[in-house]
Design a protein around this motif. Structure first.
Motif, PDB file in Angstrom:
ATOM      1  N   UNK A 260       1.180  -1.362   0.193  1.00 37.77           N
ATOM      2  CA  UNK A 260      -0.505  -0.162  -0.150  1.00 37.77           C
ATOM      3  C   UNK A 260       0.999   1.099  -0.543  1.00 37.77           C
ATOM      4  N   UNK A 261       0.442   2.071  -0.925  1.00 37.39           N
ATOM      5  CA  UNK A 261       0.996   3.572  -0.842  1.00 37.39           C
ATOM      6  C   UNK A 261       0.437   4.463  -0.633  1.00 37.39           C
TER       7      UNK A 261
ATOM      8  N   UNK B  57      -3.788   2.495  13.051  1.00 32.61           N
ATOM      9  CA  UNK B  57      -3.924   1.540  13.512  1.00 32.61           C
ATOM     10  C   UNK B  57      -4.472   0.624  12.148  1.00 32.61           C
ATOM     11  N   UNK B  58      -4.873  -0.513  12.399  1.00 32.23           N
ATOM     12  CA  UNK B  58      -5.244  -1.215  11.550  1.00 32.23           C
ATOM     13  C   UNK B  58      -6.130  -0.841  10.465  1.00 32.23           C
ATOM     14  N   UNK B  59      -6.962   0.264  11.022  1.00 30.07           N
ATOM     15  CA  UNK B  59      -7.286   1.055   9.336  1.00 30.07           C
ATOM     16  C   UNK B  59      -7.114   0.871   8.055  1.00 30.07           C
ATOM     17  N   UNK B  60      -5.611   0.868   8.231  1.00 28.96           N
ATOM     18  CA  UNK B  60      -5.183   0.956   6.649  1.00 28.96           C
ATOM     19  C   UNK B  60      -5.550  -0.136   6.494  1.00 28.96           C
TER      20      UNK B  60
ATOM     21  N   UNK C 163       4.952   8.221   0.285  1.00 29.62           N
ATOM     22  CA  UNK C 163       5.334   7.047   1.650  1.00 29.62           C
ATOM     23  C   UNK C 163       4.216   6.245   1.290  1.00 29.62           C
ATOM     24  N   UNK C 164       4.454   4.794   1.830  1.00 35.53           N
ATOM     25  CA  UNK C 164       4.190   3.459   1.881  1.00 35.53           C
ATOM     26  C   UNK C 164       3.297   3.203   3.256  1.00 35.53           C
TER      27      UNK C 164
ATOM     28  N   UNK D 118      -4.920  10.749  -2.431  1.00 38.64           N
ATOM     29  CA  UNK D 118      -5.105   9.264  -2.099  1.00 38.64           C
ATOM     30  C   UNK D 118      -4.816   9.194  -1.119  1.00 38.64           C
ATOM     31  N   UNK D 119      -4.897   7.900   0.117  1.00 37.14           N
ATOM     32  CA  UNK D 119      -4.153   8.165   1.225  1.00 37.14           C
ATOM     33  C   UNK D 119      -3.713   6.355   1.063  1.00 37.14           C
ATOM     34  N   UNK D 120      -4.883   5.629   0.421  1.00 40.51           N
ATOM     35  CA  UNK D 120      -4.344   4.290   0.429  1.00 40.51           C
ATOM     36  C   UNK D 120      -4.461   3.881  -0.244  1.00 40.51           C
TER      37      UNK D 120
END
Length: 254
Positions: free
Chosen positions: A4-5, A212-215, A108-109, A29-31
């Motif tokens: 993911x990045x 958190x695990x939201x990603x 970033x990633x 784009x965050x995810x």
């Protein structure tokens, strides 16, 4: 690896960084997840005589490399990363390494670390200076039986820098701005000529922020997934390979 990045800069900032004439508008784009479209920058044709600007163009590519010779993707693995050390030797990647190298702008990633009990902790790994960076990428057109063609791509990876090995033993290859032209030049620069660019980032170039695990969920696409989170385990363990959650199979642009 890189599963993911994010890409958070404005189109104007990204165009300036990569020496593009312009980019169409798009939101942060965050995810960004596998199978989604990602932005790649490739070399264009030779610029007009007297031009002091490199000829580059933007390309939207499905994140998940499919070699052109693959006939049926039903049982073909989703190849989102390619090991830079061996890509030129692999049948899947060697043609793209020679003829279709690209830059992938990013902010970033994300990477996952797990403990001995297989608990995982996600990290948002970003440049300490907050600037846009460019991953090394390769792309390849693929056509289905009906003749519909899409461009597909992968991120090249290398061994992790010393300060990030507590999370994972691999990281994306980051191409410095001064090396953009050499990396993209597939006419005169063979893979052996650019092998020195496929190295880990310098120690302390990145900072790793526990999140958190939201990603883990592709549908979570807001800035809250990058908020600092209390780590699920404090002691750094020997890194193991951690496969990020399987993404939904989607091809929505943004």
């Amino acid at each position: 690896m890189c599963g993911r990045f994010s890409l958070l800069g404005t189109p104007e900032e990204i165009a300036a960084y990569l020496a593009l004439m312009e980019l169409e508008a798009f939101p942060p784009r965050y995810n960004i997840a596998p199978t989604q479209p990602i932005l790649m920058v490739i070399a264009g044709e030779t610029p007009p005589p007297g031009s002091n600007r490199p000829d580059r163009r933007a390309l939207l590519v499905r994140w998940g490399f499919i070699p052109g010779w693959v006939k049926d993707t039903a049982n073909y693995p989703l190849m989102i990363n390619a090991r830079s050390e061996t890509a030129i030797e692999k049948a899947s990647f060697k043609t793209a390494m020679r003829h279709r190298r690209a830059l992938i702008p990013a902010s970033g990633f994300y990477e996952w670390r797990r403990d001995g009990n297989r608990n995982s902790q996600a990290y948002w790994v970003r440049p300490r200076n907050g600037a846009t960076i460019a991953f090394a990428g390769i792309y390849e057109p693929w056509a289905n039986a009906e003749g519909s063609e899409i461009d597909t791509g992968a991120i090249l990876t290398t061994s992790a820098s010393e300060d990030l090995r507590f999370i994972h033993d691999r990281m994306p290859v980051v191409i410095e701005q001064k090396d953009f032209a050499r990396w993209l030049d597939c006419k005169t620069q063979e893979p052996r000529h650019v092998a020195d660019l496929m190295r880990p980032a310098q120690a302390d170039f990145f900072e790793a922020i526990p999140v958190s695990d939201k990603v883990n969920k592709v549908d979570n696409t807001g800035s809250e997934i990058q908020e600092r989170f209390v780590e699920t385990f404090a002691e750094a363990k020997k890194p193991g390979r951690v496969k990020p959650p399987e993404p939904d199979n989607q091809m929505k642009l943004f």
